[in-house]
Design a protein around this motif. Structure first.
Motif, mmCIF file in Angstrom:
data_model
loop_
_atom_site.group_PDB
_atom_site.id
_atom_site.type_symbol
_atom_site.label_atom_id
_atom_site.label_comp_id
_atom_site.label_asym_id
_atom_site.label_seq_id
_atom_site.Cartn_x
_atom_site.Cartn_y
_atom_site.Cartn_z
ATOM 1 N N SER A 154 5.469 -2.360 -4.705
ATOM 2 C CA SER A 154 6.356 -1.258 -5.102
ATOM 3 C C SER A 154 6.460 -0.273 -3.940
ATOM 4 O O SER A 154 5.815 -0.452 -2.906
ATOM 5 N N GLU A 155 7.252 0.773 -4.142
ATOM 6 C CA GLU A 155 7.475 1.748 -3.064
ATOM 7 C C GLU A 155 6.151 2.416 -2.651
ATOM 8 O O GLU A 155 5.321 2.723 -3.518
ATOM 9 N N VAL A 156 5.960 2.648 -1.367
ATOM 10 C CA VAL A 156 4.694 3.247 -0.917
ATOM 11 C C VAL A 156 4.742 4.766 -1.060
ATOM 12 O O VAL A 156 5.820 5.363 -1.031
ATOM 13 N N ASP A 157 3.553 5.405 -1.225
ATOM 14 C CA ASP A 157 3.518 6.860 -1.378
ATOM 15 C C ASP A 157 3.303 7.540 -0.013
ATOM 16 O O ASP A 157 3.246 6.881 1.024
ATOM 17 N N ARG A 158 3.141 8.887 -0.056
ATOM 18 C CA ARG A 158 3.063 9.663 1.190
ATOM 19 C C ARG A 158 1.922 9.196 2.089
ATOM 20 O O ARG A 158 2.073 9.088 3.313
ATOM 21 N N ILE A 159 0.773 8.893 1.472
ATOM 22 C CA ILE A 159 -0.400 8.536 2.279
ATOM 23 C C ILE A 159 -0.313 7.100 2.781
ATOM 24 O O ILE A 159 -0.650 6.806 3.924
ATOM 25 N N GLU A 160 0.210 6.233 1.902
ATOM 26 C CA GLU A 160 0.310 4.822 2.300
ATOM 27 C C GLU A 160 1.238 4.624 3.495
ATOM 28 O O GLU A 160 1.110 3.651 4.234
ATOM 29 N N GLN A 161 2.196 5.548 3.696
ATOM 30 C CA GLN A 161 3.155 5.355 4.787
ATOM 31 C C GLN A 161 2.600 5.787 6.153
ATOM 32 O O GLN A 161 3.284 5.677 7.164
ATOM 33 N N PHE A 162 1.341 6.273 6.174
ATOM 34 C CA PHE A 162 0.740 6.656 7.473
ATOM 35 C C PHE A 162 0.613 5.422 8.375
ATOM 36 O O PHE A 162 0.711 4.278 7.926
ATOM 37 N N SER A 163 0.296 5.684 9.653
ATOM 38 C CA SER A 163 0.326 4.618 10.674
ATOM 39 C C SER A 163 -0.753 3.550 10.462
ATOM 40 O O SER A 163 -1.710 3.748 9.714
ATOM 41 N N ASP A 164 -0.566 2.471 11.186
ATOM 42 C CA ASP A 164 -1.540 1.376 11.186
ATOM 43 C C ASP A 164 -2.923 1.851 11.623
ATOM 44 O O ASP A 164 -3.934 1.459 11.036
ATOM 45 N N GLN A 165 -2.926 2.675 12.670
ATOM 46 C CA GLN A 165 -4.217 3.177 13.194
ATOM 47 C C GLN A 165 -4.949 3.974 12.114
ATOM 48 O O GLN A 165 -6.163 3.904 11.992
ATOM 49 N N PHE A 166 -4.188 4.760 11.342
ATOM 50 C CA PHE A 166 -4.776 5.537 10.238
ATOM 51 C C PHE A 166 -5.515 4.588 9.278
ATOM 52 O O PHE A 166 -6.686 4.787 8.966
ATOM 53 N N HIS A 167 -4.821 3.539 8.859
ATOM 54 C CA HIS A 167 -5.422 2.620 7.876
ATOM 55 C C HIS A 167 -6.576 1.829 8.479
ATOM 56 O O HIS A 167 -7.520 1.470 7.778
ATOM 57 N N GLU A 168 -6.512 1.603 9.791
ATOM 58 C CA GLU A 168 -7.634 0.910 10.439
ATOM 59 C C GLU A 168 -8.872 1.816 10.441
ATOM 60 O O GLU A 168 -9.987 1.364 10.171
#
Ligand code: TYD
Length: 427
Positions: free
Chosen positions: A365-379
């Motif tokens: 489903s559509e991503v939220d504000r935090i999920e749309q942060f960069s790849d480096q953020f999620h890493e």
């Protein structure tokens, strides 16, 4: 103690096996080319020997009834025995009686191998001294014989069951009986067989057995991992299975979980709030958590419930501490007064590469504000969860989230049972 021993019937007393039994009877009737039965007639199959019921309610001959029982077993013994649940409240009652030194046994009309399979599956077998049911070597034509064998001749006991044969069996053997009205017996049946006591509910058994309900400590589980790791699915599956196993479960989530916290969630995940700085974000997560702990989590734990939260404080350490680079230590400090010592007993960490997880998440489903942060953020978030896992081996239960949903669910479930100290034969 009013009694020293309690002998239990299984179906309709400890477990609700109606759905699996009724489905198997329907299957047998279909195979025998007999018309389907109404639900109220199907319910009469719960308890007495099957072959007798096929004759009585369908007009089958003895030979036909044997054949129908054979068809029934075909599906029941394979799969339908699992369509079963422990009645809510039974598990804590049995555990308390066991702790207080009662001799507990089961005397059932169900074939012994299936009865044992059910009790093993629900991790209840360790609570009973003896489990008695018909088997190849012994048929127990009369319930009083099964009761005698289950109790090894003891008379300082009471029988708890839901059908007239339990009550009559107890009377012939020479002990009192308590009938449970939440099972499959009817009022008319009880009026005829005259049990010594009738309990409408599981809770009602405490005074009738002469025991006072002990206060129970709850158990707190958080489920953590990167976005798309499958937390929400696993939280649902875990809650459902614990409920079927007789636990009183409360499932909740963060950010959110209480009315005030859900409002804060709206602010946190709103994509229009793109100017929100990391510190504001962190304080809002902590504020939502403070309310969640006080209004929902702690009260549930003090009622003895198992609380499962989809994310908790470790998400703040990983997302705001490492992801937003506020510092993991600072974020832990910000959260200390919010959590107020209410840390999970077990944190399930669903470990999967953040890129694979994010792909799954985006396609759902559509991503939220935090999920749309960069790849480096999620890493960075992933690295932080891995560190938390390594630093808290007693609290963390790491599960490889690359496996199929059912395998993950089994690993999580039995991991939790093990942490709660429940011996499970299927482990
Ligand atoms: P969640 O509801 O788990 O998202 P979803 O169910 O859609 O996967 O969490 C929403 C987002 O909030 C998620 O990206 C993780 C983030 N989050 C934090 O940044 N800090 C926190 O303390 C918590 C609880 C969540």
């Amino acid at each position: 103690m009013k009694y020293q021993a309690v002998v239990w019937d299984l179906d309709g007393t400890l477990t609700d096996s109606a759905p699996g039994i009724m489905q198997s009877v329907r299957y047998a009737l279909d195979k025998m080319n007999y018309p389907p039965l109404e639900e109220n007639v199907l319910r009469k199959f719960l308890g007495p020997p099957l072959a007798e019921s096929f004759q009585q309610f369908c007009g089958m001959s003895h030979e036909e009834a044997i054949q129908a029982t054979h068809f029934y077993k075909e599906v029941y013994n394979q799969t339908n025995w699992k369509k079963n649940a422990v009645y809510p409240g039974i598990r804590p009652l049995l555990e308390q009686l066991k702790r207080q030194g009662y001799y507990l046994a089961v005397a059932t009309g169900k074939p012994l191998n299936i009865a044992k399979k059910v009790l093993d599956y629900f991790c209840l077998s360790h609570l009973f001294e003896r489990i008695i049911g018909p088997c190849e070597t012994q048929y127990y034509a009369k319930k009083d014989d099964a009761i005698a064998d289950a109790l090894q001749g003891r008379k300082d006991a009471v029988m708890v069951g839901d059908r007239s044969m339990d009550v009559n069996g107890a009377r012939v053997y020479g002990i009192p009986s308590i009938a449970v009205a939440y099972g499959y017996g009817s009022q008319e049946e009880f009026a005829q067989c005259q049990p010594d006591e009738i309990s409408q509910t599981v809770q009602g058994l405490y005074p009738l057995l002469g025991v006072e309900q002990e206060e129970r400590k709850g158990y707190f589980i958080s489920i953590e991992g990167n976005d798309g790791c499958g937390k929400s699915t696993q939280a649902d599956l875990l809650a459902k299975r614990l409920y079927e196993f007789g636990y009183d479960v409360l499932k909740t989530r963060e950010p959110g979980g209480s009315p005030v916290s859900e409002k804060i969630r709206g602010i946190l995940l709103d994509k229009e709030n793109d100017s929100m700085c990391g510190m504001t974000e962190s304080l809002l997560f902590a504020a939502a958590r403070a309310q969640h702990v006080r209004e929902i989590i702690r009260p549930a734990l003090s009622r003895g419930q198992v609380v499962i939260t989809d994310r908790f404080v470790d998400s703040s350490v990983a997302y705001q501490g490492a992801g937003q680079q506020l510092g993991e230590q600072l974020v832990s400090q910000i959260n200390a007064p919010a959590v107020d010592g209410c840390y999970p007993d077990t944190t399930v960490y669903l470990d999967i590469d953040y890129q694979i997880a994010m792909k799954r998440r985006e396609s759902a489903s559509e991503v939220d504000r935090i999920e749309q942060f960069s790849d480096q953020f999620h890493e960075r978030v992933q690295q932080s969860f891995k560190r938390l896992n390594a630093e808290n081996p007693d609290r963390y239960l790491r599960v490889d989230a690359n496996q199929d949903i059912q395998t993950i669910a089994d690993t999580v479930f039995y991991g939790i049972m093990d942490r709660m100290g429940v011996p499970c034969a299927s482990l």
